[in-house]
Design a protein around this motif. Structure first.
Motif, PDB file in Angstrom:
ATOM      1  N   LEU A 321      27.893  11.208  13.503  1.00 33.85           N
ATOM      2  CA  LEU A 321      26.583  11.345  12.863  1.00 33.85           C
ATOM      3  C   LEU A 321      26.730  11.502  11.353  1.00 33.85           C
ATOM      4  O   LEU A 321      25.932  10.944  10.583  1.00 33.85           O
ATOM      5  CB  LEU A 321      25.847  12.543  13.446  1.00 33.85           C
ATOM      6  CG  LEU A 321      24.464  12.847  12.844  1.00 33.85           C
ATOM      7  CD1 LEU A 321      23.523  11.662  13.019  1.00 33.85           C
ATOM      8  CD2 LEU A 321      23.874  14.103  13.466  1.00 33.85           C
ATOM      9  N   LEU A 322      27.740  12.248  10.912  1.00 34.49           N
ATOM     10  CA  LEU A 322      27.955  12.422   9.475  1.00 34.49           C
ATOM     11  C   LEU A 322      28.366  11.116   8.803  1.00 34.49           C
ATOM     12  O   LEU A 322      28.130  10.929   7.614  1.00 34.49           O
ATOM     13  CB  LEU A 322      29.024  13.494   9.219  1.00 34.49           C
ATOM     14  CG  LEU A 322      28.656  14.920   9.638  1.00 34.49           C
ATOM     15  CD1 LEU A 322      29.833  15.859   9.418  1.00 34.49           C
ATOM     16  CD2 LEU A 322      27.432  15.414   8.879  1.00 34.49           C
ATOM     17  N   LYS A 323      28.957  10.225   9.573  1.00 37.82           N
ATOM     18  CA  LYS A 323      29.342   8.915   9.035  1.00 37.82           C
ATOM     19  C   LYS A 323      28.104   8.068   8.730  1.00 37.82           C
ATOM     20  O   LYS A 323      28.021   7.409   7.692  1.00 37.82           O
ATOM     21  CB  LYS A 323      30.234   8.193  10.048  1.00 37.82           C
ATOM     22  CG  LYS A 323      30.800   6.864   9.570  1.00 37.82           C
ATOM     23  CD  LYS A 323      31.937   7.080   8.597  1.00 37.82           C
ATOM     24  CE  LYS A 323      32.628   5.767   8.247  1.00 37.82           C
ATOM     25  NZ  LYS A 323      33.747   5.982   7.308  1.00 37.82           N
ATOM     26  N   ASN A 324      27.149   8.094   9.668  1.00 37.03           N
ATOM     27  CA  ASN A 324      25.898   7.354   9.491  1.00 37.03           C
ATOM     28  C   ASN A 324      24.774   8.280   9.932  1.00 37.03           C
ATOM     29  O   ASN A 324      24.545   8.475  11.121  1.00 37.03           O
ATOM     30  CB  ASN A 324      25.911   6.071  10.319  1.00 37.03           C
ATOM     31  CG  ASN A 324      24.762   5.158   9.968  1.00 37.03           C
ATOM     32  OD1 ASN A 324      23.717   5.599   9.481  1.00 37.03           O
ATOM     33  ND2 ASN A 324      24.931   3.863  10.223  1.00 37.03           N
ATOM     34  N   GLN A 325      24.054   8.850   8.969  1.00 38.56           N
ATOM     35  CA  GLN A 325      23.227  10.033   9.210  1.00 38.56           C
ATOM     36  C   GLN A 325      21.777   9.726   9.596  1.00 38.56           C
ATOM     37  O   GLN A 325      20.892  10.556   9.417  1.00 38.56           O
ATOM     38  CB  GLN A 325      23.285  10.934   7.967  1.00 38.56           C
ATOM     39  CG  GLN A 325      24.688  11.398   7.640  1.00 38.56           C
ATOM     40  CD  GLN A 325      24.786  12.168   6.328  1.00 38.56           C
ATOM     41  OE1 GLN A 325      23.776  12.557   5.742  1.00 38.56           O
ATOM     42  NE2 GLN A 325      26.009  12.388   5.859  1.00 38.56           N
ATOM     43  N   THR A 326      21.532   8.571  10.155  1.00 36.25           N
ATOM     44  CA  THR A 326      20.160   8.184  10.498  1.00 36.25           C
ATOM     45  C   THR A 326      19.792   8.641  11.911  1.00 36.25           C
ATOM     46  O   THR A 326      20.659   8.908  12.754  1.00 36.25           O
ATOM     47  CB  THR A 326      19.997   6.663  10.425  1.00 36.25           C
ATOM     48  OG1 THR A 326      20.827   6.051  11.423  1.00 36.25           O
ATOM     49  CG2 THR A 326      20.388   6.133   9.051  1.00 36.25           C
ATOM     50  N   THR A 327      18.496   8.686  12.180  1.00 37.19           N
ATOM     51  CA  THR A 327      18.045   9.029  13.531  1.00 37.19           C
ATOM     52  C   THR A 327      18.445   7.944  14.530  1.00 37.19           C
ATOM     53  O   THR A 327      18.726   8.239  15.702  1.00 37.19           O
ATOM     54  CB  THR A 327      16.514   9.219  13.561  1.00 37.19           C
ATOM     55  OG1 THR A 327      15.866   8.073  12.983  1.00 37.19           O
ATOM     56  CG2 THR A 327      16.108  10.469  12.799  1.00 37.19           C
ATOM     57  N   GLU A 328      18.491   6.705  14.070  1.00 32.75           N
ATOM     58  CA  GLU A 328      18.900   5.605  14.954  1.00 32.75           C
ATOM     59  C   GLU A 328      20.330   5.822  15.446  1.00 32.75           C
ATOM     60  O   GLU A 328      20.639   5.638  16.632  1.00 32.75           O
ATOM     61  CB  GLU A 328      18.791   4.254  14.236  1.00 32.75           C
ATOM     62  CG  GLU A 328      17.371   3.794  13.946  1.00 32.75           C
ATOM     63  CD  GLU A 328      16.767   4.453  12.710  1.00 32.75           C
ATOM     64  OE1 GLU A 328      15.561   4.270  12.479  1.00 32.75           O
ATOM     65  OE2 GLU A 328      17.514   5.167  11.992  1.00 32.75           O
ATOM     66  N   THR A 329      21.210   6.231  14.523  1.00 31.91           N
ATOM     67  CA  THR A 329      22.593   6.513  14.905  1.00 31.91           C
ATOM     68  C   THR A 329      22.655   7.711  15.844  1.00 31.91           C
ATOM     69  O   THR A 329      23.408   7.717  16.825  1.00 31.91           O
ATOM     70  CB  THR A 329      23.448   6.781  13.658  1.00 31.91           C
ATOM     71  OG1 THR A 329      23.424   5.626  12.812  1.00 31.91           O
ATOM     72  CG2 THR A 329      24.892   7.090  14.037  1.00 31.91           C
ATOM     73  N   ALA A 330      21.857   8.729  15.557  1.00 32.12           N
ATOM     74  CA  ALA A 330      21.837   9.926  16.405  1.00 32.12           C
ATOM     75  C   ALA A 330      21.442   9.581  17.831  1.00 32.12           C
ATOM     76  O   ALA A 330      21.991  10.123  18.802  1.00 32.12           O
ATOM     77  CB  ALA A 330      20.880  10.959  15.821  1.00 32.12           C
ATOM     78  N   MET A 331      20.474   8.671  17.985  1.00 35.08           N
ATOM     79  CA  MET A 331      20.042   8.269  19.329  1.00 35.08           C
ATOM     80  C   MET A 331      21.160   7.556  20.086  1.00 35.08           C
ATOM     81  O   MET A 331      21.259   7.643  21.311  1.00 35.08           O
ATOM     82  CB  MET A 331      18.818   7.356  19.227  1.00 35.08           C
ATOM     83  CG  MET A 331      17.558   8.065  18.780  1.00 35.08           C
ATOM     84  SD  MET A 331      16.167   6.914  18.581  1.00 35.08           S
ATOM     85  CE  MET A 331      14.953   8.002  17.811  1.00 35.08           C
ATOM     86  N   GLU A 332      22.010   6.839  19.366  1.00 39.63           N
ATOM     87  CA  GLU A 332      23.142   6.160  20.001  1.00 39.63           C
ATOM     88  C   GLU A 332      24.241   7.145  20.378  1.00 39.63           C
ATOM     89  O   GLU A 332      24.905   6.984  21.413  1.00 39.63           O
ATOM     90  CB  GLU A 332      23.705   5.087  19.054  1.00 39.63           C
ATOM     91  CG  GLU A 332      22.760   3.937  18.774  1.00 39.63           C
ATOM     92  CD  GLU A 332      23.294   2.991  17.707  1.00 39.63           C
ATOM     93  OE1 GLU A 332      24.434   3.224  17.233  1.00 39.63           O
ATOM     94  OE2 GLU A 332      22.585   2.033  17.339  1.00 39.63           O
TER      95      GLU A 332
END
Length: 349
Positions: A321-332
């Motif tokens: 998540l810290l690598k790509n901090q978007t909600t879209e990434t969080a959902m993945e």
């Protein structure tokens, strides 16, 4: 016969000088075209037969710096800064680039000295502006002449007025320990020590930078802090940037992780609840639209969110998540993301 031989050798010398001049011009042309690899290759070929050539040493050194090979560049730039048969502009640029090399290799004193050599030569407008820019950005100008420096293993402290710090030894030790504690998670290797500027008069910092303290400059490994600021927040920003190397930052996560690792050991959920004052919050909306909320929300609620995700996930997920901090990434990353956010909101409300 002797006269003819002398003339012959003089002609050979003149031809050699002309060829050398052409070669030097060609190398500078390569550098101007940003062909750094061939600049270095061609320059080193010339230096095999003329190892002290100041202009060629200078351009090879500059090309190495542009490729981030600062330590390797230093011997070339030293030869490029010599005075004999060397135009002032080449010397000035050599001094300027040496200033940058010494800074990157943690020689703060030599860095400042060489930047000032470049400025004092005042050979060209661009070289002088280059050195002045770095002297200002790296905080080496007259504003900081009276500051005291204390150098440690990972941090180089610069104090505006260390007498107003109650226990200086403890202050320094705590921040060195904070660096080590935080880096157990991030495993970062910054390119140099962190220059840690501790301001006793925050209003002077605001006048100098045009912004309030504190903040970190990861690119240059510089922190500017109030003397009473939490010991780990800004260090976390730098270690996160070098350890994780984020490709996309969002304010909630970026500030949240710095709050989580600030070494205060506060109850993050409790702090966030006090900030909200019983107001309900949509975490996803705050995440995606931070500017629609009070600034302190991203800090307090972000810190609580990171704490929650660590307790309800694993280290690998958080680093992703810290690598790509978007909600879209969080959902993945988090299969039950929506339920997690509902549970988190309930804890805050």
């Amino acid at each position: 016969m002797k006269l003819s031989t002398t003339i012959y050798f003089l002609l050979l010398i003149l031809i050699g000088i002309k060829v050398q001049a052409q070669t030097t011009d060609e190398i500078w042309k390569l550098y101007s075209n940003k062909d750094l690899t061939n600049t270095i290759k061609s320059g080193q070929q010339v230096l095999q037969n003329d190892r002290n050539n100041p202009q060629v040493n200078s351009v090879v050194g500059r090309a190495l710096v542009d490729l981030k090979k600062h330590k390797e560049a230093i011997p070339y730039l030293i030869k490029g800064a010599i005075e004999n048969n060397n135009p002032a502009w080449a010397r000035a640029w050599s001094f300027g680039y040496l200033g940058l090399c010494y800074y990157v290799t943690d020689n703060f004193i030599e860095s400042k000295k060489n930047f000032n050599e470049c400025i004092n030569l005042n050979a060209t407008k661009n070289s002088t502006q280059f050195a002045k820019k770095y002297v200002s950005t790296l905080q080496m100008n007259e504003t900081f002449n009276s500051w005291e420096t204390v150098e440690k293993e990972n941090l180089r402290f610069h104090f505006q007025n260390k007498s107003n710090i109650k226990n200086l030894e403890s202050y320094i030790k705590n921040r060195e320990e904070a660096y080590l504690n935080i880096n157990e998670f991030f495993g970062a290797t910054p390119f140099k020590k962190i220059d840690f500027f501790v301001w006793d008069k925050p209003e002077e910092a605001k006048k100098y930078f045009g912004r309030k303290l504190g903040f970190a400059n990861s690119k240059l490994c510089i922190i500017n802090s109030r003397n009473n600021q939490t010991r780990g927040h800004e260090i976390t920003h730098i270690l996160s940037d070098y350890g994780i190397q984020p490709i996309k930052k969002t304010k909630l996560i970026n500030e949240g992780v710095a709050v989580y690792f600030d070494q205060t050991n506060r109850d993050r959920i409790d702090v966030a609840k006090k900030i909200l004052e019983n107001k309900e919050i949509d975490i996803v909306d705050l995440w995606n639209n931070p500017n629609s909320y009070p600034s302190e929300y991203c800090y307090a609620i972000g810190g609580a969110l990171i704490d929650f995700l660590i307790k309800n996930g694993n280290e690998s997920q958080l680093k992703g998540l810290l690598k790509n901090q978007t909600t879209e990434t969080a959902m993945e990353i988090y299969d039950d993301f929506n339920n997690l956010m509902k549970e988190f909101e309930q804890k805050l409300n």
